[in-house]
Design a protein around this motif. Structure first.
Motif, PDB file in Angstrom:
ATOM      1  N   HIS A 196       0.771  -1.405  -0.123  1.00 23.65           N
ATOM      2  CA  HIS A 196       0.381  -0.067  -0.139  1.00 23.65           C
ATOM      3  C   HIS A 196       1.304   1.322  -0.013  1.00 23.65           C
ATOM      4  CE1 HIS A 196      -3.849  -2.547   1.171  1.00 23.65           C
ATOM      5  NE2 HIS A 196      -3.928  -2.221   0.361  1.00 23.65           N
ATOM      6  N   LEU A 197       1.682   1.213  -1.324  1.00 26.11           N
ATOM      7  CA  LEU A 197       2.596   2.360  -0.814  1.00 26.11           C
ATOM      8  C   LEU A 197       1.865   3.343  -2.122  1.00 26.11           C
ATOM      9  CD1 LEU A 197       6.525   1.003  -1.662  1.00 26.11           C
ATOM     10  CD2 LEU A 197       5.374   2.288   0.159  1.00 26.11           C
ATOM     11  N   ILE A 198       2.091   4.954  -2.012  1.00 22.04           N
ATOM     12  CA  ILE A 198       1.603   5.640  -3.111  1.00 22.04           C
ATOM     13  C   ILE A 198       2.234   5.938  -4.112  1.00 22.04           C
ATOM     14  CG2 ILE A 198       0.879   7.571  -3.767  1.00 22.04           C
ATOM     15  CD1 ILE A 198      -1.188   6.924  -0.982  1.00 22.04           C
ATOM     16  N   SER A 199       1.876   4.531  -5.581  1.00 22.13           N
ATOM     17  CA  SER A 199       2.671   4.557  -6.879  1.00 22.13           C
ATOM     18  C   SER A 199       2.346   5.741  -7.147  1.00 22.13           C
ATOM     19  CB  SER A 199       1.922   3.790  -7.585  1.00 22.13           C
ATOM     20  OG  SER A 199       0.416   3.724  -7.552  1.00 22.13           O
ATOM     21  N   ARG A 200       1.493   7.138  -6.734  1.00 22.33           N
ATOM     22  CA  ARG A 200       2.503   8.583  -8.153  1.00 22.33           C
ATOM     23  C   ARG A 200       3.801   8.917  -7.710  1.00 22.33           C
ATOM     24  NH1 ARG A 200      -1.911  12.794  -8.059  1.00 22.33           N
ATOM     25  NH2 ARG A 200      -2.579  11.485  -5.259  1.00 22.33           N
ATOM     26  N   VAL A 201       3.955   8.441  -6.837  1.00 25.00           N
ATOM     27  CA  VAL A 201       5.188   9.246  -5.161  1.00 25.00           C
ATOM     28  C   VAL A 201       6.203   8.365  -5.551  1.00 25.00           C
ATOM     29  CG1 VAL A 201       3.976  11.495  -4.838  1.00 25.00           C
ATOM     30  CG2 VAL A 201       4.240   9.373  -3.533  1.00 25.00           C
ATOM     31  N   ASN A 202       7.983   9.035  -5.691  1.00 28.51           N
ATOM     32  CA  ASN A 202       8.646   8.084  -5.246  1.00 28.51           C
ATOM     33  C   ASN A 202       8.986   7.483  -3.666  1.00 28.51           C
ATOM     34  OD1 ASN A 202      10.039   9.932  -4.055  1.00 28.51           O
ATOM     35  ND2 ASN A 202      11.424  11.047  -5.464  1.00 28.51           N
ATOM     36  N   ALA A 203       9.515   6.345  -3.717  1.00 24.72           N
ATOM     37  CA  ALA A 203       9.853   6.517  -2.535  1.00 24.72           C
ATOM     38  C   ALA A 203      10.247   7.111  -1.012  1.00 24.72           C
ATOM     39  CB  ALA A 203      11.490   4.827  -2.373  1.00 24.72           C
ATOM     40  N   PHE A 204      10.928   8.531  -1.379  1.00 25.02           N
ATOM     41  CA  PHE A 204      11.547   9.888  -0.256  1.00 25.02           C
ATOM     42  C   PHE A 204      10.100  10.102  -0.293  1.00 25.02           C
ATOM     43  CE2 PHE A 204      14.339  12.191   1.538  1.00 25.02           C
ATOM     44  CZ  PHE A 204      13.257  12.873   1.745  1.00 25.02           C
ATOM     45  N   LYS A 205       8.784   9.930  -0.724  1.00 25.45           N
ATOM     46  CA  LYS A 205       7.620  10.914  -0.732  1.00 25.45           C
ATOM     47  C   LYS A 205       7.058  10.305   0.253  1.00 25.45           C
ATOM     48  CE  LYS A 205       6.949  15.036  -2.290  1.00 25.45           C
ATOM     49  NZ  LYS A 205       7.959  15.712  -1.793  1.00 25.45           N
ATOM     50  N   ASN A 206       6.785   8.694  -0.005  1.00 31.95           N
ATOM     51  CA  ASN A 206       5.973   7.883   0.268  1.00 31.95           C
ATOM     52  C   ASN A 206       6.371   7.785   2.125  1.00 31.95           C
ATOM     53  OD1 ASN A 206       4.203   6.368  -0.692  1.00 31.95           O
ATOM     54  ND2 ASN A 206       5.647   5.634  -2.574  1.00 31.95           N
ATOM     55  N   VAL A 207       8.230   7.894   2.456  1.00 29.05           N
ATOM     56  CA  VAL A 207       8.044   7.580   3.828  1.00 29.05           C
ATOM     57  C   VAL A 207       8.002   9.000   4.177  1.00 29.05           C
ATOM     58  CG1 VAL A 207      10.175   7.635   5.188  1.00 29.05           C
ATOM     59  CG2 VAL A 207       9.692   5.570   3.248  1.00 29.05           C
ATOM     60  N   GLU A 208       7.743  10.064   3.266  1.00 31.23           N
ATOM     61  CA  GLU A 208       7.946  11.015   3.896  1.00 31.23           C
ATOM     62  C   GLU A 208       6.355  11.964   4.358  1.00 31.23           C
ATOM     63  OE1 GLU A 208       8.541  14.656   1.498  1.00 31.23           O
ATOM     64  OE2 GLU A 208       9.006  15.924   2.876  1.00 31.23           O
ATOM     65  N   MET A 209       5.319  10.840   3.747  1.00 28.43           N
ATOM     66  CA  MET A 209       4.094  11.722   4.313  1.00 28.43           C
ATOM     67  C   MET A 209       3.532  12.055   5.215  1.00 28.43           C
ATOM     68  SD  MET A 209       1.918  10.647   0.607  1.00 28.43           S
ATOM     69  CE  MET A 209       0.424  10.377   1.301  1.00 28.43           C
ATOM     70  N   PRO A 210       3.965  10.602   5.667  1.00 29.59           N
ATOM     71  CA  PRO A 210       2.822  10.162   7.553  1.00 29.59           C
ATOM     72  C   PRO A 210       3.823  12.075   8.695  1.00 29.59           C
ATOM     73  CG  PRO A 210       4.014   8.392   7.459  1.00 29.59           C
ATOM     74  CD  PRO A 210       3.918   9.688   6.084  1.00 29.59           C
ATOM     75  N   MET A 211       5.123  12.350   8.119  1.00 29.04           N
ATOM     76  CA  MET A 211       5.761  13.974   8.565  1.00 29.04           C
ATOM     77  C   MET A 211       4.337  15.046   8.006  1.00 29.04           C
ATOM     78  SD  MET A 211       9.122  12.595   8.341  1.00 29.04           S
ATOM     79  CE  MET A 211      10.159  10.217   7.909  1.00 29.04           C
ATOM     80  N   MET A 212       4.209  14.678   6.904  1.00 27.73           N
ATOM     81  CA  MET A 212       3.909  15.816   6.721  1.00 27.73           C
ATOM     82  C   MET A 212       2.324  16.150   7.326  1.00 27.73           C
ATOM     83  SD  MET A 212       4.381  15.590   2.658  1.00 27.73           S
ATOM     84  CE  MET A 212       4.537  17.670   2.463  1.00 27.73           C
ATOM     85  N   TYR A 213       1.615  15.170   7.577  1.00 31.63           N
ATOM     86  CA  TYR A 213       0.302  15.127   8.617  1.00 31.63           C
ATOM     87  C   TYR A 213       0.737  15.457   9.658  1.00 31.63           C
ATOM     88  CZ  TYR A 213      -1.128  12.951   4.363  1.00 31.63           C
ATOM     89  OH  TYR A 213      -2.037  12.299   2.929  1.00 31.63           O
TER      90      TYR A 213
END
Lengths: 459, 227
Positions: B91-108
């Motif tokens: 369940h990774l977000i396919s539109r963005v790269n690995a870095f962004k995927n890991v970053e997402m919860p931090m943005m919230y």
């Protein structure tokens, strides 16, 4: 997710599927570009005419002497209406004089009236008469023909046509009053008629005034600069071999046997543009209403400002009509955006589930999709504005000269200025955003309310 | 600091009563597994543990608060800050790269860009995925994706990591790598991990094994000694 990030993501989604994005935006693009095109054209027309009127005659009143019927028609009054109510109208008609009298030459404007006008409002108004009244031919020192067009004028008239004097003076009010045989000729006439180096001022010339050999003698009191523009505006066309020459209007009347000192039924009056337009018009109206109490006829006062006002009204109506149609296009476009957003939400169900599992609150999900919808609409709006300005400029470049030909006899002095309406551009941009917010809200809400567990399972 | 997670539920907000009164607790630093067959209710249990769903009855005391009564917004905060998910299908977000995927919860979690950047790099290092941080999920193998998912789960330093059949979509070798990573996180970082699985073998790698069947806990085993 910051708003900036979301916008970037939305933009990359738009670019990622150009065809789909374009089709989605189409309604918005069409709607907005129509509005911008028509407002650009409208504003350009208005600006051009406004400048032109100011150049040519922004400070002029046109006085027309009319019969009662005509006057009522022009003024939009109802007293001339024949569809009155039964008895009331009959009574009214019985009391009034029948409006059967028509104007005669005795009622025409006279110089005296304007003298009185000047006494009452010194310096406010200037009678501007400059009418072509006939043509003639003289033989010069070498026996060659020199053609002239007589222009019956007053000093005000010569000034209003911006005649440039090279020597001597213009026709004066005194010339008019005393019906003097003074004449102002062009430098072209001087070079054609006289030997070289002759000082034309003070010279007497004899000009035939009809085909039976009658001539009249005139004294040259001034020489003006012959330009094609002057000729065009006086005569309506250039390229004539003849040259306009100015004589007092009253003198001409005298010559052709018109016993009255009248100056016709339509005159131009220049007013002092430093005064207040409404006031000057009111004073003028009141003066002439008084003058014509005893005489038959009524004086209608028109001006370029009024004509501009009427053109403005027409343009406004057209603009509003097109804007209404464009609004429909925008709504259709908005529905298209909503539709695509709904598809988008469904496509990204799993993604939304993931985001919620990671802790994105519903409000963030909602905001994401609203921003996407707004971005699409904004991009569509910007494209529409660009297209609209482009169309407006194109139509202006092509149609502008035609318009000037029609309205101003192709005067060279007037250029068609193309100005887009900034107000319309701003309003269109705001509207695009509003459409995005409104039509994006329903899909965004749906996304926000998705159950994360179900969404994660969605294939 | 003691961090005890106590749960006690009856039922589930659905017409079917999937869970019949479960009561369990997980302590900080434990590596626990919940084993059961399909239809045993383990997914439902996981959803409740992961604050994705609320129990129809009972309490869920997580980190000192009863979150079973929390609003949707409050739950989303809990999920964001305190729970890290690792799913079977990544369940990774396919539109963005690995870095962004890991970053997402931090943005919230409203971390600043610089903070996020540092932390993402740290975590990618930890799971040995730094080289591929600019790759999109479709450019990664299954094992690599799962490692990125684990890094993501660790993003906001959660109280508990919930792994739902994390090796289910992986081959044996890669699955082994992932399990080793979990052990590393447990041993070296003291992370609390709850593993949901249908495989008893995997369950036996953990410290405490809770068996669930037909909505009930049928067994609980504590292992002696570590791997």
């Amino acid at each position: 997710m910051g708003i900036f990030e979301t916008i970037k993501l939305a933009l990359s989604a738009i670019v990622g599927n150009k065809m789909r994005s374009f089709l989605t935006m189409l309604g918005i693009i069409i709607g907005i570009s129509s509005v911008i095109t028509i407002t650009t054209i409208g504003k350009s027309i208005r600006a051009t005419i406004s400048t032109a009127f100011n150049e040519l005659g922004g400070s002029e009143f046109y006085l027309y002497l009319m019969d009662e019927d005509e006057y009522s028609y022009y003024n939009g009054e109802e007293s001339a209406d024949e569809e009155g109510e039964g008895e009331q109208t009959e009574e009214y008609e019985e009391e009034e004089e029948p409006a059967e009298e028509y104007i005669t030459e005795d009622d025409y404007f006279t110089l005296d009236m304007f003298e009185r006008l000047d006494k009452e409002y010194p310096g406010h108004y200037k009678l501007a008469v400059a009418e072509t009244v006939g043509s003639s031919k003289l033989k010069n020192f070498d026996g060659k023909d020199v053609g002239v067009d007589f222009v019956g004028a007053t000093r005000g008239g010569m000034e209003s046509y911006k005649i440039k004097m090279l020597s001597g003076r213009m026709i004066s009010d005194r010339d008019s009053k005393e019906k003097k045989h003074t004449i102002v000729v062009s430098d072209k006439f001087v070079s054609e008629y006289f030997r070289a180096d002759t000082d034309a001022l003070g010279e007497n010339i004899e000009i035939p005034i009809d085909l039976t050999g009658n001539t009249e003698e005139f004294t040259i009191v001034g020489v003006y600069k012959y330009t094609l523009e002057t000729v065009k505006s006086l005569m309506g066309e250039a390229g004539r071999k003849t040259t306009p020459v100015f004589i007092p209007y009253i003198t001409w009347n005298n010559i052709i046997g018109n016993p009255n000192d009248n100056i016709g039924v339509s005159v131009k009056v220049e007013w002092n543009s430093e005064e207040n337009y409404e006031q000057e018009k009111a004073n003028l109206k009141e003066f002439f209403d008084r003058e014509y109490e005893e005489r038959t006829g009524s004086v209608y006062i028109g001006s370029a400002t009024e004509e501009l006002g009427m053109i403005d009204k027409v343009l406004n109506i057209i603009t509003l009509a097109i804007s209404a149609i464009a609004a429909i296009s925008l709504i259709v476009g908005g529905v298209g955006v909503m539709n695509i957003m709904l598809v988008s939400v469904t496509e990204r169900t799993k993604e939304i589930g993931i985001e919620k599992a990671l802790g994105a609150p519903n409000s963030i999900i909602r905001r994401q999709f609203v921003i996407e919808a707004v971005t699409i609409c904004l991009v569509g709006g910007i494209i529409g504005i660009a297209a609209g300005v482009f169309n407006g400029v194109l139509i202006g470049k092509v149609g502008g000269p035609t318009l000037i030909n029609v309205l101003f006899d192709g005067s060279d002095m007037i250029k068609f200025t193309i100005t887009p309406s900034i107000t319309a551009i701003i309003i269109s941009t705001v509207f695009s955003v509003l459409v995005g917010v409104f039509f994006g809200f329903y899909p965004a809400n749906k996304a926000a309310k998705l159950d994360p567990i179900d969404s994660l399972r969605y294939e | 600091m003691n961090n005890i997670i106590k749960k006690f539920y009856i039922g589930k907000p659905n017409e079917l009563q999937i869970l019949n009164g479960i009561s369990l607790d997980v302590s900080k630093g434990e590596f626990v597994s919940i084993v059961g067959q399909s239809g045993s209710g383990k997914s439902t249990l996981m959803n409740i543990i992961g604050a994705l769903d609320r129990p129809t009855e009972g309490e869920y005391i997580f980190d000192g608060a009863d979150i079973s009564k929390f609003s949707d917004v409050e739950l989303s905060h809990v999920r964001n800050k305190k729970i890290g998910f690792v799913f079977q299908n990544f369940h990774l977000i396919s539109r963005v790269n690995a870095f962004k995927n890991v970053e997402m919860p931090m943005m919230y979690a409203h971390l600043k860009p610089k903070e996020r950047q540092n932390r993402v790099n740290e975590l990618l290092d930890l799971v040995e995925m730094s080289e591929r941080k600019n790759h999109k999920p479709n450019e990664l193998s299954g094992g690599q994706k799962q490692r990125v998912a684990i890094a993501r789960a660790l993003a906001n330093d959660p109280e508990i990591i919930l792994a739902d059949e994390p090796t289910g979509a992986l081959d044996t070798k890669t699955g082994r790598l992932v399990m080793d990573l979990f052990h590393k996180l447990h041993k070296e970082q003291g992370k609390t991990i709850v593993l949901i699985t249908h495989s008893p073998e995997l369950a036996y790698e953990t410290d405490r094994i809770i068996t669930i069947s037909d909505g009930n806990i049928v067994n609980e085993e504590v292992k002696n000694g570590n791997i």
